[in-house]
Design an enzyme around this catalytic site. Structure first.
Site, PDB file in Angstrom:
ATOM      1  N   PRO A  43      -8.984   0.276  -0.627  1.00 35.05           N
ATOM      2  CA  PRO A  43      -8.735  -1.131  -0.287  1.00 35.05           C
ATOM      3  C   PRO A  43      -9.309  -1.577   1.052  1.00 35.05           C
ATOM      4  CG  PRO A  43      -6.771   0.167   0.074  1.00 35.05           C
ATOM      5  CD  PRO A  43      -7.766   1.094  -0.562  1.00 35.05           C
ATOM      6  N   GLY A  67     -11.873  -0.541  -3.793  1.00 33.26           N
ATOM      7  CA  GLY A  67     -10.773  -0.066  -4.625  1.00 33.26           C
ATOM      8  C   GLY A  67     -11.186   1.122  -5.463  1.00 33.26           C
ATOM      9  N   ASP A  68     -10.890   1.037  -6.761  1.00 35.21           N
ATOM     10  CA  ASP A  68     -11.261   2.089  -7.707  1.00 35.21           C
ATOM     11  C   ASP A  68     -12.372   1.555  -8.604  1.00 35.21           C
ATOM     12  OD1 ASP A  68     -10.061   4.768  -9.174  1.00 35.21           O
ATOM     13  OD2 ASP A  68     -10.984   3.363 -10.568  1.00 35.21           O
ATOM     14  N   LYS A 121     -20.956  -9.358  -5.228  1.00 36.19           N
ATOM     15  CA  LYS A 121     -20.744 -10.454  -6.160  1.00 36.19           C
ATOM     16  C   LYS A 121     -19.496 -11.193  -5.718  1.00 36.19           C
ATOM     17  CE  LYS A 121     -21.267  -9.913 -10.612  1.00 36.19           C
ATOM     18  NZ  LYS A 121     -22.442 -10.763 -10.896  1.00 36.19           N
ATOM     19  N   THR A 130      -6.721   2.018  -5.692  1.00 34.50           N
ATOM     20  CA  THR A 130      -6.855   0.620  -6.057  1.00 34.50           C
ATOM     21  C   THR A 130      -5.978  -0.256  -5.166  1.00 34.50           C
ATOM     22  OG1 THR A 130      -6.881  -0.935  -7.909  1.00 34.50           O
ATOM     23  CG2 THR A 130      -5.040   0.625  -7.825  1.00 34.50           C
ATOM     24  N   MET A 175      -8.080 -11.083  -7.986  1.00 34.67           N
ATOM     25  CA  MET A 175      -8.969 -12.249  -8.008  1.00 34.67           C
ATOM     26  C   MET A 175      -8.229 -13.487  -8.499  1.00 34.67           C
ATOM     27  SD  MET A 175     -12.310 -10.254  -9.549  1.00 34.67           S
ATOM     28  CE  MET A 175     -11.338  -9.237 -10.676  1.00 34.67           C
ATOM     29  N   ASP A 202     -20.458  -3.130  -2.597  1.00 34.34           N
ATOM     30  CA  ASP A 202     -19.897  -4.439  -2.906  1.00 34.34           C
ATOM     31  C   ASP A 202     -19.621  -5.219  -1.623  1.00 34.34           C
ATOM     32  OD1 ASP A 202     -19.975  -3.991  -5.599  1.00 34.34           O
ATOM     33  OD2 ASP A 202     -17.854  -3.506  -5.812  1.00 34.34           O
TER      34      ASP A 202
END
Length: 258
Positions: free
Chosen positions: A20, A97-98, A65, A126, A178, A43
């Site tokens: 995280p 996360g995972d 993204k 996660t 999200m 990411d």
């Protein structure tokens, strides 16, 4: 890239969970992969502190993204991974996360296997685990819930639909990823299917990071609380859970109602 592909030694692409955000929550295997990588394709949500752990020889490539915003297409990300791996580089695809939780892992695995490449997966912590730890709560509890759901607030078509009737039942615990932009949609669907307006919903922003923030709400107040909080970092909605101190404070009121 050498012209003779037979001279290239290909390495398995490592799909690595960055956790995280707190670098202390990285696994030893994830840290080892970072330090030996030739290139890390990461990411947007991977923290700078974790990227700083990559080896001095490592190239960093941002493949971030962003939901409902400008970003690389998934196809472009797939091509980036494949091209780097086919050059003979040791590639780490670093995901917040995972990798297997809302990380588009399957699409990227399909791309590299179609290119004849091997892979390895290094799981990560996660964000739901970090968020619930910040609340001082547990994801499951005897007498309350024997299952927990991890869902997303939006998908490729827009706001993600769910089994709202099941989610609205008393005692359900749901980690919603999200979900900031989808909060009013989620609230409406849950209320429509019978969820109690007073159901606790806690928003955890930047879980595990130094700027972590915890904001308590109820289903009824969720959109207004989120708007007032003006969160800019990644956030999870923990539906059905209040911060431990707040939950304890509410116990006398609940007992009086019984």
């Amino acid at each position: 890239m050498p012209r003779d592909m037979h001279q290239i030694q290909f390495h398995p692409v490592a799909f690595v969970g960055a956790g995280p955000g707190d670098p202390d929550l990285l696994t030893v295997k994830a840290l080892r992969a970072l330090q030996t990588a030739d290139v890390v394709i990461h990411d947007r949500l991977v923290s700078a502190e974790i990227l700083a752990l990559a080896g001095p020889q490592t190239r960093l490539r941002n493949a971030g993204k962003e939901g409902f915003g400008p970003s690389l297409t998934q196809g472009a990300i797939n091509d980036m991974i494949v091209d780097e791996a086919l050059s003979g580089a040791r590639v780490v695809r670093l995901k917040s996360g995972d990798p297997a939780v809302f990380g588009r892992l399957d699409e990227e695995l399909d791309a590299i296997t179609e290119a004849g490449l091997d892979y390895t997966i290094v799981p990560g912590l996660t964000s739901a685990s970090a968020a619930v730890a910040a609340l001082g709560q547990s994801l499951t509890r005897r007498g309350r819930n024997t299952a927990v759901r991890l869902i997303t607030g939006h998908d490729m078509q827009g706001y993600a639909d769910q089994d709202w009737r099941a989610l609205a039942r008393d005692g359900e615990v749901v980690a919603i990823y999200m979900a900031k932009k989808a909060a009013r949609f989620i609230q409406g669907r849950l209320l429509m299917h019978g969820a109690a307006p007073g159901t606790p919903v806690t928003i955890v922003e930047n879980a595990s990071r130094p700027d972590q923030r915890i904001v308590a709400a109820t289903l009824a107040t969720l959109p207004a609380v989120l708007a007032e909080a003006d969160m800019t970092g990644p956030a999870l909605l923990m539906y059905g859970l209040a911060p431990r101190d707040a939950a304890r404070a509410a116990l006398p009121q609940i007992q009086e109602m019984i």
